[in-house]
Design a protein around this motif. Structure first.
Motif, short mmCIF file in Angstrom:
data_model
loop_
_atom_site.label_atom_id
_atom_site.label_comp_id
_atom_site.label_asym_id
_atom_site.label_seq_id
_atom_site.Cartn_x
_atom_site.Cartn_y
_atom_site.Cartn_z
N ARG A 34 0.95 -1.31 -0.31
CA ARG A 34 0.15 0.23 0.00
C ARG A 34 0.75 1.73 0.08
NH1 ARG A 34 -2.42 -0.80 3.80
NH2 ARG A 34 -1.95 -0.26 5.63
N LEU A 35 1.86 1.41 0.70
CA LEU A 35 2.82 2.35 0.79
C LEU A 35 3.80 2.31 -0.95
CD1 LEU A 35 4.32 2.29 4.59
CD2 LEU A 35 2.39 3.67 3.82
N ARG B 189 4.56 5.48 -5.09
CA ARG B 189 4.69 5.41 -6.73
C ARG B 189 3.38 6.34 -7.82
NH1 ARG B 189 6.23 -0.69 -6.40
NH2 ARG B 189 8.28 -0.26 -6.84
N THR B 190 2.00 5.88 -7.80
CA THR B 190 0.85 7.30 -7.83
C THR B 190 1.41 8.82 -7.53
OG1 THR B 190 -0.68 5.67 -7.63
CG2 THR B 190 -1.65 7.79 -7.15
N ALA B 191 1.55 8.61 -6.47
CA ALA B 191 1.98 10.13 -6.46
C ALA B 191 3.45 11.16 -7.38
CB ALA B 191 3.04 10.63 -5.09
N GLN C 162 13.11 -5.22 1.16
CA GLN C 162 12.68 -4.94 0.27
C GLN C 162 11.85 -3.67 -0.35
OE1 GLN C 162 10.90 -8.92 -0.68
NE2 GLN C 162 13.13 -9.83 -1.58
N TYR C 163 10.87 -3.40 1.10
CA TYR C 163 10.72 -2.32 0.58
C TYR C 163 11.50 -1.01 1.30
CZ TYR C 163 6.01 -5.14 0.61
OH TYR C 163 5.23 -6.27 0.27
N TRP C 164 11.82 -1.27 1.56
CA TRP C 164 13.14 0.08 2.29
C TRP C 164 13.75 0.11 0.72
CZ3 TRP C 164 16.13 -2.59 6.23
CH2 TRP C 164 14.68 -2.93 7.68
N SER C 165 14.54 -1.04 -0.22
CA SER C 165 14.94 -1.10 -1.01
C SER C 165 13.91 -0.13 -1.98
CB SER C 165 15.64 -1.72 -1.13
OG SER C 165 16.36 -2.19 -0.77
N ALA C 166 12.90 -0.11 -2.36
CA ALA C 166 12.21 0.19 -2.92
C ALA C 166 11.77 1.31 -3.01
CB ALA C 166 11.31 -0.79 -3.47
N ASP D 186 13.52 3.26 -0.85
CA ASP D 186 14.56 4.67 -1.44
C ASP D 186 15.63 4.53 -2.39
OD1 ASP D 186 14.57 4.30 1.34
OD2 ASP D 186 16.22 2.57 1.44
N ALA D 187 14.76 3.82 -2.87
CA ALA D 187 15.10 4.29 -4.49
C ALA D 187 13.95 5.45 -5.09
CB ALA D 187 15.04 3.40 -5.53
N ILE D 188 12.85 5.43 -5.20
CA ILE D 188 11.43 6.10 -5.53
C ILE D 188 12.34 8.31 -4.88
CG2 ILE D 188 9.45 6.90 -5.53
CD1 ILE D 188 8.72 4.46 -5.42
N ALA D 189 13.05 8.19 -3.72
CA ALA D 189 13.10 8.78 -3.20
C ALA D 189 14.55 9.50 -3.47
CB ALA D 189 13.89 8.57 -1.56
#
Length: 211
Positions: A75-76, A81-83, A132-136, A138-141
């Protein structure tokens, strides 16, 4: 004779509904107390079932944590990604991301700490999946902050690294503050952040007064 608490409500509740009740209670327990501090007994008591039933539905404590982590993490990620969208980061992107996060967490704010749980065991599936969530995220950021800096005329990779690091810390701090202020809606928090960003943007640039 009164029905024992541990047995209350175990009959006549559809399996899907019972699973949802357990996941909601477990998410609150993990988010409030962390993985190591969370108690399966407390989770069972919140729902009004036995620990045996908890194990029958979800297996081990780690299995239950993973069952909580996946929907929250998905969900996060989807909200972020949508934002951000497909057009790249702009000056409005940080506020859009924050509003999306606050909205995604509303009603279960402590679920943020299920994803960012500092008490996870160093090895194991729980840590691997959370990472995996942290990395994903962080990559967007990192991509977004680099785009913002590029638009501002900076191509220094260390600038981008510092800004990404600062952004991650800022988001975590804002969420922690928000959790402690349940009267603040996602819209309230977004407006508050907009005011704070405006103040920060109005500060005198370092180069204007440094000699």
């Amino acid at each position: 004779m009164a029905t024992p608490r541990s047995k209350a409500g175990t009959k006549g509740v559809p399996r899907q509904q019972r699973q949802e009740q357990i996941l909601a209670a477990a998410t609150q327990e993990f988010g409030t107390h962390g993985y190591w501090g969370a108690s399966l007994g407390s989770i069972a008591a919140r729902v009004g079932v036995t620990k045996t039933l908890l194990h029958q539905y979800f297996g081990t404590k780690e299995d239950l944590y993973l069952a909580c982590l996946t929907p929250v993490g998905d969900r996060l990620l989807a909200a972020i990604r949508t934002a951000v969208g497909d057009q790249g980061a702009t000056g409005r992107t940080p506020l859009r991301v924050l509003h999306a996060l606050f909205t995604a967490l509303e009603g279960q704010r402590e679920s943020w700490f299920v994803v960012y749980d500092t008490s996870l065991p160093p090895d194991g599936e729980a840590t691997r999946r959370a990472a995996q969530y942290w990395s994903a995220i962080d990559a967007i950021a990192a991509e977004g902050t680099a785009e913002l800096l590029g638009a501002a005329g900076s191509d220094d990779p260390l600038d981008a690294d510092v800004l990404a690091y600062a952004w991650q810390g800022l988001v975590a701090t804002l969420v922690r503050w928000w959790v402690k202020h349940p009267d603040q809606s996602p819209e309230d928090m977004t407006r508050r952040c907009a005011r704070l960003f405006a103040v920060a943007g109005a500060l005198t640039p370092y180069g204007d007064h440094h000699e």
